[in-house]
Write a protein that holds these residues in place. Structure first.
Motif, PDB file in Angstrom:
ATOM      1  N   LYS A 290      -4.780  -2.815 -12.463  1.00 46.10           N
ATOM      2  CA  LYS A 290      -3.453  -2.626 -13.052  1.00 46.10           C
ATOM      3  C   LYS A 290      -2.349  -3.293 -12.204  1.00 46.10           C
ATOM      4  O   LYS A 290      -1.248  -3.533 -12.694  1.00 46.10           O
ATOM      5  N   VAL A 291      -2.627  -3.612 -10.934  1.00 41.95           N
ATOM      6  CA  VAL A 291      -1.653  -4.326 -10.105  1.00 41.95           C
ATOM      7  C   VAL A 291      -1.399  -5.721 -10.690  1.00 41.95           C
ATOM      8  O   VAL A 291      -0.247  -6.163 -10.752  1.00 41.95           O
ATOM      9  N   MET A 292      -2.469  -6.404 -11.152  1.00 41.42           N
ATOM     10  CA  MET A 292      -2.280  -7.713 -11.790  1.00 41.42           C
ATOM     11  C   MET A 292      -1.557  -7.573 -13.130  1.00 41.42           C
ATOM     12  O   MET A 292      -0.734  -8.420 -13.493  1.00 41.42           O
ATOM     13  N   THR A 293      -1.805  -6.469 -13.866  1.00 38.12           N
ATOM     14  CA  THR A 293      -1.097  -6.243 -15.131  1.00 38.12           C
ATOM     15  C   THR A 293       0.404  -6.136 -14.885  1.00 38.12           C
ATOM     16  O   THR A 293       1.218  -6.740 -15.595  1.00 38.12           O
ATOM     17  N   ALA A 294       0.787  -5.354 -13.867  1.00 36.53           N
ATOM     18  CA  ALA A 294       2.213  -5.223 -13.544  1.00 36.53           C
ATOM     19  C   ALA A 294       2.791  -6.562 -13.074  1.00 36.53           C
ATOM     20  O   ALA A 294       3.949  -6.901 -13.413  1.00 36.53           O
ATOM     21  N   ASP A 416      11.315  -5.810  -5.690  1.00 36.45           N
ATOM     22  CA  ASP A 416      11.847  -4.519  -5.243  1.00 36.45           C
ATOM     23  C   ASP A 416      11.603  -3.400  -6.248  1.00 36.45           C
ATOM     24  O   ASP A 416      11.406  -2.234  -5.853  1.00 36.45           O
ATOM     25  N   VAL A 417      11.596  -3.682  -7.548  1.00 30.20           N
ATOM     26  CA  VAL A 417      11.330  -2.645  -8.547  1.00 30.20           C
ATOM     27  C   VAL A 417       9.893  -2.157  -8.421  1.00 30.20           C
ATOM     28  O   VAL A 417       9.627  -0.941  -8.489  1.00 30.20           O
ATOM     29  N   PHE A 418       8.982  -3.082  -8.209  1.00 28.82           N
ATOM     30  CA  PHE A 418       7.574  -2.697  -8.056  1.00 28.82           C
ATOM     31  C   PHE A 418       7.388  -1.880  -6.778  1.00 28.82           C
ATOM     32  O   PHE A 418       6.664  -0.864  -6.784  1.00 28.82           O
ATOM     33  N   ARG A 419       8.025  -2.287  -5.659  1.00 27.82           N
ATOM     34  CA  ARG A 419       7.905  -1.521  -4.415  1.00 27.82           C
ATOM     35  C   ARG A 419       8.420  -0.090  -4.593  1.00 27.82           C
ATOM     36  O   ARG A 419       7.835   0.870  -4.062  1.00 27.82           O
TER      37      ARG A 419
END
Length: 609
Positions: A290-294, A416-419
């Motif tokens: 799911k990290v690649m999906t995001a 920054d949004v993902f972090r």
């Protein structure tokens, strides 16, 4: 015709005697008219210069000579009338005379000139029984009175001519001279009449002349070459590293508590890899996918700061999948709307598989098309041992390696949004309520994500991030633990992967430190002017690098915001020295240790490029 007239006509005149003497001197029966005239005129000049002896010829004598010349001319032109012409000439002596000349004509004096080398010899005159000598009248011309009334009494007979002085014979070569050059001139010496080439020059003189010529040409070429070299543009100065390109931290390798199962890796972002363990082969990664999906969603629809993104409406498939018992999910109902940020929270915090599939359909219309995007992004990041077959990671055919996952983590953690999302232990979503993160170590100091994943084929997995403070600055450490699958339930496997990750995080936070790699004033390189000149450059401050014992970091120097000048005073900042790579790279300004000057005449003249 009377006997007296015949006697007078037959008597040789002084002119005829001179003509005969001229012919005999030349040895030919008939001479050139111009030569006879010249001899006759010269003889008259001699007589005029001597003056009268026993009286000057009167008019009558001259008339008789003129009549005789006319008769001789007529006889030459028409032999049949020769006798009648003779009688007429005799009668004319008695009846008429002519005016005496009023002037004496002298032959012009010709300067001595060189004879040409080539001489033209006239053909020999033909002589035979039928040839006749030319008369004086033919050679000297005939006088014609201007008026008929100029008739005067015949003069008395002229006295006998004075004997002529002997003349120097004219050489035969002179008689054959080119027309226009007097025959009486003596020949020039033999050396002047030849066209003999000059003797060849001596070898020494020839060699000396050649040396002078070639020396001049070489000097000219050298001058042209020197000017061309001086006006050529100077090469751009370049910074060259003279210090050791690598630096190794003191001490042995850092002691890391690597797990006894599975595989994994740890690195300090921008500095390097602390170490790896396990097989480092592609394996199922479960929800870590799911990290690649995001990452793909944020690449196609970027978010930053407080942005919430577009509205996404849940469809019937998302509602149906939210009730499945055999997979992780997020509560949704058909028609329910969420922002893009809320959908990313539902994807990463509770790890909803239905949220991953809904995002895929929203971004690429179909899940298959979105999977193609995932694999394309992996290729761009250099994840050569990774294959995605679904957006959620539920399928065991979705595989990767620890080092590939670290490449993805480093890239996605720049957003920054993902972090912010992956560092949240829990979140409250309107219409859904509270959601919780399975990563229990988020509450530990410095731990900041990233994603858990577990399945029967994959075992327990955790892709994590942690921060450490070094020299007052936060440094990120990222790592992954994959394949915790020795024993226990699936939940136990996941918890073991999380705890093993925490041990690695603490060891890395303790072992990573900084050390001074370059001190202020150290010579780290030089400015190369491109023509052999070198001007040292020094660091303007201490430069510390992030690392751990045994780590080898890379040093480099480069230009700053402005290009290196051709000349500058000592102390001018011309670039920077850097240690490390990526986000962990640190740098310090470098300046000239002494004045930088442009290349001189010698280097410019001898440059070859």
């Amino acid at each position: 015709m009377t006997a007296e007239g015949l006697e007078k006509a037959s008597e040789p005149t002084e002119g005829s005697e001179r003509a005969d003497a001229g012919r005999s001197a030349k040895g030919t029966d008939a001479a050139e008219p111009s030569e006879a005239v010249a001899a006759w005129v010269a003889n008259d000049d001699d007589e005029s210069a001597e003056g009268p002896k026993g009286g000057v010829k009167d008019d009558g004598t001259k008339d008789a000579e003129s009549d005789a010349d006319e008769a001789a001319t007529a006889a030459t032109e028409n032999p049949e009338d020769a006798e009648d012409g003779t009688e007429k000439a005799a009668g004319a002596e008695d009846e008429r005379g002519v005016d005496q000349p009023t002037a004496v004509f002298r032959a012009p004096t010709v300067d001595r000139v060189d004879h040409p080398t080539l001489r033209i010899t006239p053909p020999a005159s033909k002589s035979g029984p039928e040839s006749k000598p030319e008369s004086v009248a033919v050679r000297a011309g005939t006088f014609v009175p201007l008026r008929g009334d100029d008739v005067r009494p015949a003069p008395a007979p002229a006295p006998a001519p004075k004997p002529r002085k002997p003349e120097t014979p004219i050489p035969a070569a002179a008689s054959a001279a080119t027309p226009g050059i007097p025959a009486a001139l003596p020949p020039l010496p033999a050396v002047e009449l030849t066209n003999t080439p000059p003797p060849p020059q001596a070898p020494v003189r020839t060699a000396a002349r050649r040396v002078k010529i070639w020396t001049s040409l070489v000097l000219l070429l050298l001058i042209i070459f020197a000017i061309a070299q001086m006006v050529r543009p100077l090469p751009e100065p370049a910074l060259v590293l003279s210090a050791d390109p690598t630096y190794t931290f003191d001490g042995g390798k850092i002691d890391m508590p690597w797990p006894a199962e599975g595989q994994g890796a740890v690195e300090v972002e921008g500095v390097g890899t602390i170490g790896t363990y396990g097989a480092q082969k592609p394996a199922p990664i479960a929800s870590v996918a799911k990290v690649m999906t995001a990452y793909v969603i944020l690449e196609d629809h970027p978010l930053t700061g407080k942005e919430q993104g577009e509205k996404i409406t849940a469809d019937q498939q998302a509602e149906d999948e939210s009730s499945r018992e055999d997979e992780s999910k997020a509560p949704m109902t058909k028609g329910q709307q969420f922002t893009q940020k809320q959908m990313l929270q539902l994807l990463m915090i509770p790890s909803g598989n239905n949220a991953a599939r809904l995002l895929a359909r929203w971004d690429a219309t179909t899940e298959e098309a979105f999977v193609e995007k995932m694999n394309a992004a992996a290729k761009d990041l250099g994840m050569t041992n990774t294959t995605y077959t679904d957006p959620s990671g539920l399928k065991s055919s979705t595989v990767s390696t620890p080092t590939d996952q670290l490449k993805l983590a480093e890239a996605v953690m720049r957003n920054d949004v993902f972090r912010e999302i992956v560092n949240m232990p829990q979140a409250d979503i309107p219409g859904v309520g509270a959601i919780y993160n399975n990563n229990e170590i988020l509450l530990e100091p410095g731990v900041s994500g990233i994603k858990t994943g577990s399945s029967t084929p994959a075992g327990g997995n955790l892709l994590w991030a942690a921060d450490t403070v070094i020299d007052g600055k936060s440094r990120r450490i990222i790592g992954v633990v994959m394949g915790a699958d020795l024993d226990g339930t699936l939940y136990a496997k996941l918890q073991r992967a999380i705890q093993n990750s925490l041990k690695l995080i603490k060891a890395a936070q303790k072992g990573v430190d900084s050390t001074t790699v370059v001190k202020k004033g150290d010579v780290v390189g030089y400015v190369d002017d491109g023509l052999g000149g070198r001007t040292p450059v020094v660091s303007t401050k201490d430069l510390k690098a992030i690392g751990w014992s045994g780590l080898q970091v890379k040093l480099d120097i480069g230009e700053g915001d402005e290009q290196v000048p051709h000349s500058a005073p000592s102390g001018t900042v011309v670039g920077e020295v850097t240690v490390g790579t990526g986000t962990g790279k640190v740098s310090a300004p470098i300046a000239l240790q002494k004045d930088l000057s442009e290349p001189g005449f010698g280097p410019r003249l001898t440059r070859v490029s």
